[in-house]
Design an enzyme around this catalytic site. Structure first.
Site, mmCIF file in Angstrom:
data_model
loop_
_atom_site.group_PDB
_atom_site.id
_atom_site.type_symbol
_atom_site.label_atom_id
_atom_site.label_comp_id
_atom_site.label_asym_id
_atom_site.label_seq_id
_atom_site.Cartn_x
_atom_site.Cartn_y
_atom_site.Cartn_z
ATOM 1 N N ARG B 73 38.619 46.556 40.339
ATOM 2 C CA ARG B 73 37.218 46.151 40.165
ATOM 3 C C ARG B 73 36.571 46.974 39.047
ATOM 4 N NH1 ARG B 73 34.349 42.294 40.335
ATOM 5 N NH2 ARG B 73 32.423 42.163 41.516
ATOM 6 N N LYS B 111 33.465 43.931 46.762
ATOM 7 C CA LYS B 111 33.672 43.200 48.010
ATOM 8 C C LYS B 111 34.122 44.160 49.119
ATOM 9 C CE LYS B 111 35.943 39.049 49.694
ATOM 10 N NZ LYS B 111 37.062 38.145 49.448
#
Lengths: 470, 172
Positions: B73, B111
């Site tokens: 990420r 997430k």
């Protein structure tokens, strides 16, 4: 010569010499001076007793005893004593023989026999041991007194142990023997029952009218062991080995040789080695040997070369041949050839190479400890993973790849990327990191990432791919 | 994807940061002769992982774990020409001020983790360059967002077109 009181009346010059006195010193001196103790002190009483009882002990018998020189040194001597009576004068005459030289000779012989490293046994005509040397005692594990007086067959292994008495009696009766003067190899037996190979040489002598046989036994254990070891070495060799004499006749082959050429040992040994050569060498092999014997020039000996040999069924055998030369005891040449099966060698090297390559490939894909575990684990075993408390993970993505791919031919593109990623790989090595995978260069890898990474990231990458496709 | 610390080396974090900056140098060397220059975007994170091989065929040594997802990420939301890291790595970089500079960039959504603060790492003398990159990226993302809006508009237009055609056929 002495009188009844024991005083020396006369001594000849040999006597003075023997005892180290002058003649004048001896005459008038008591003869006991010439005897060592205890006879010195007792001599007068011996004389007195004889004169009293007339019971002779030495007189007329002769006896071996010891004398004492002027300088105090004792020596062995033989004394024969006689008596003469002239009127009232009684005299005793002693004749002395110096035995020093004989004794020395005897001691020397003893020393030679005892210091001999080979076992020596002397027996009489009945097989009874008369004398054994030290080496014999050590080798067989007995004390000398345990051997002397017993039958020599106790030192022999069967069948000689049982048959020895009959050999002896036959020899004594007929004068014909198998070993006498020739020697032979046979088995000897130690005290603990273990047998060992010896070479026995036997000789015969007459001592005092009796027959004495002397046997010298050389221990062959070491030689036999060395021979057995050499044989084992040759037999266990995976490469065929064949040895021939100067005429080309096969002296010996090992198992591997018989196997490679499909012959039995008996079919090879004693035959000419040219049977293993194809034409034209088969016909010429004897010429080669003769030429070598004459000129000492050879293109085979001392070098390794690839040749074709012939098996029994006529099929060729590619071998690497190495021939060496040695001299037998009688000075004749023995040639030994080691023929390595080239076919087997090549396939071995090939499989080795393949193995190394696949190992290398595996190491390229997996970290070394993992590839080791993978090889070690059984097929079908579960997952292979280990947890690490703290690692650092880096992801990198090449930006502008799409533009690049549009402007380049695919092969050139791959070459470019290879250059860049190789330089990254070099950095990975420098910092001792572990590269897990290259993402973003092929669709398959993008899909793999879908499985393990978060989905939004992958979706975006997938869109990127679709754009590229479009 | 690159990992350090599998051999339990204590300096695996700073080592990775040095590696990341060296990658940019290597790429710069390539770009100096290339017709079309390439950029690079890096993300780094550290934490516990599981490493290994699954299955019995086509072995691939891989890493799994939350720390891996976050690292990914960091890259995907990063800035071209920069190394984007989590606060853990930023702390490490700050303890080597002679080697690295650290620029706080803000927070992103991860997430399963919610908002995370992210940082950009550069060479000690490269703070200005980092700020410049961030401004460039911001400008580009506005353009990309515009492009994205255009995408949706064209998709909608195409849909309307197709719908019109279908309707036309049906009404014929």
């Amino acid at each position: 010569m002495k009188d009844e009181s024991g005083r020396i009346v006369y001594a000849n010059s040999a006597c003075s010499r023997t005892f180290g006195y002058t003649n004048d010193e001896l005459v008038g001196r008591n003869v006991s001076t010439l005897c060592p103790e205890p006879h010195r002190s007792a001599h007068d009483s011996y004389l007195e007793r004889y004169l009293r009882t007339r019971e002779a002990r030495v007189l007329g018998v002769g006896r071996k005893l010891r004398g004492c020189r002027k300088d105090g040194v004792e020596f062995p001597m033989y004394l024969s004593l006689s008596e003469s009576v002239e009127g009232t004068t009684r005299r005793f005459h002693g004749i002395i023989r110096d035995l020093s030289a004989e004794e020395e000779q005897r001691a020397l012989t003893e020393a030679i026999v005892d210091s001999c490293l080979e076992s020596i046994v002397a027996i009489d005509a009945q097989g009874t041991m008369l004398r054994v040397n030290r080496a014999c005692c050590v080798k067989f594990g007995y004390e000398a007194h345990e051997l002397v007086g017993r039958n020599v067959n106790m030192l022999m292994g069967e069948p000689h142990h049982s048959a020895h008495d009959s050999y002896l009696s036959r020899y004594v009766a007929t004068g014909r023997g198998n070993i006498m003067g020739r020697g032979r190899e046979l088995a000897a037996r130690r005290r603990d029952g273990r047998e060992f190979p010896i070479h026995l040489s036997l000789s015969e002598a007459r001592v005092g009218g009796k027959v004495v046989f002397t046997g010298i036994m050389a221990d062959l254990s070491a030689e036999k062991n060395a021979l057995a070891q050499t044989r084992a070495m040759v037999e266990s060799a995976l490469d065929p080995i064949v040895s021939i004499n100067e005429q080309g006749v096969i002296l010996g082959v090992n198992n591997a040789c018989a196997e490679l050429f499909l012959y039995s040992r008996d079919e090879l040994v004693g035959h000419n080695v040219s049977m293993l050569c194809p034409e034209p060498h088969r016909s010429a092999h004897n010429t080669y040997l003769a030429r070598y014997a004459a000129t000492g020039l050879s293109s085979v000996i001392g070098s390794r070369r690839a040749i074709t040999a012939l098996a029994k069924d006529g099929t060729p055998r590619q071998v690497f041949l190495a021939v060496s030369e040695a001299r037998a005891r009688d000075g004749s040449r023995i040639f030994t050839a080691i023929a390595r099966d080239a076919q087997a060698e090549v396939s071995l090297i090939r499989s080795q190479l393949e193995l190394e390559q696949s190992e290398q490939l595996l190491l390229n894909i997996l970290p070394e400890p993992i590839s080791r575990q993978l090889k070690a684990r059984e097929a079908g075993a579960g997952h292979l993973a280990s947890a690490f408390d703290h690692c650092t993970i880096l992801f990198a993505d090449v930006v502008g790849f799409t533009a690049l791919s549009a402007s380049m031919a695919p092969l050139e593109l791959v070459r470019t990327l290879n250059t860049i990623f190789s330089s990254f790989d070099a950095l990975v090595d420098r910092y001792k990191l572990e590269k897990i995978k290259t993402i973003g260069l092929s669709w398959a890898e993008v899909v793999v990432v879908v499985g393990v990474c978060d989905l939004s990231f992958c979706r975006r990458r997938l869109y990127g791919c679709l754009w590229a496709l479009a | 994807m690159v990992v350090s610390g599998l051999s339990h080396e204590p300096d695996h974090q700073v080592r990775m940061l040095r590696f990341a900056l060296d990658m940019f140098d290597a790429l710069a060397a390539y770009n100096s002769t290339a017709a079309i220059p390439l950029g690079l975007r890096c993300g780094v994170n550290s934490g516990p992982v599981v490493a290994g091989v699954l299955g019995t065929k086509k072995f691939l040594y891989d890493l799994w774990g939350d720390a891996v997802n976050v690292a990914s990420r960091m890259e995907s939301t990063g800035v071209a020409g920069c190394v984007q890291v989590t606060s853990t790595l930023a702390e490490v970089a700050r303890s080597f001020p002679s080697e690295f500079c650290v620029l706080e960039r803000g927070s992103i959504k991860v997430k399963g983790k919610g908002d995370m603060s992210v940082f950009l790492i550069g060479r000690a003398s490269g703070m200005e360059a980092l700020r410049h990159r961030v401004r460039q990226e911001a400008a580009a993302s506005v353009g990309a967002a515009g492009a994205g809006a255009w995408d949706w508009a064209s998709f909608f237009a195409a849909g309307v077109l197709v719908g019109a055609i279908v309707m036309g056929r049906l009404t014929k």
